[in-house]
Design a protein around this motif. Sequence first.
Motif: not given
Length: 173
Positions: A112-121, A123-133, A146-152
């Motif tokens: 979601s836009w909120s997930d993109r704009d507000n990473p939990m961590v 830091r470059q390289g942090h991984i966010a996993i989203i589980v459906p349903n 599964i998304f890897e944060y690259v900064g900015d």
Amino acid sequence: MNFSIKATIRALLAPDHRIFCHPECWSAILGELNRRGEDQHEAGAFLLGEPRGDRLIVREAIYYDELEPAAYSSGVCILHAPAFARLWSICRERRLSVVADVHTHPGAAFQSWSDRDNPMVARQGHIAIIVPNYANKPVNMQRLGIFEYVGDHAWIDRSPTRTPDFLLITRWI
């Protein structure tokens, strides 16, 4: 000797995977996410573990509502600064690191836009996993986000349909 056999098998069968988690650990995490979300709201956790070179080994989870009891009160996962202070303290005590975060969505596992704009961590390289349903069984691993944060506020999509060799649930850790 046993460790070297496991390492050899893992290297042969999964040479390019980035995150590893034991099946019982993964199943317990998904079960807890589903239970805590009550099929009504998102639930999440930080996956704690250890880096081994470029690989991340998941050992356990700390759920958002353990860090902040009201984390799910709005229906989405929200944590404030004191929760992160508790998280870093737990990591120090257990000598583990945050290797990823995981949370549920009511339908598809999109970012979601909120997930993109507000990473939990953030830091470059942090991984966010989203589980459906809301992590209802059976969870189709191919439908994880599964998304890897690259900064900015930018991310690389590492979901199984794009990067099938990123997350591996295996006994060979």
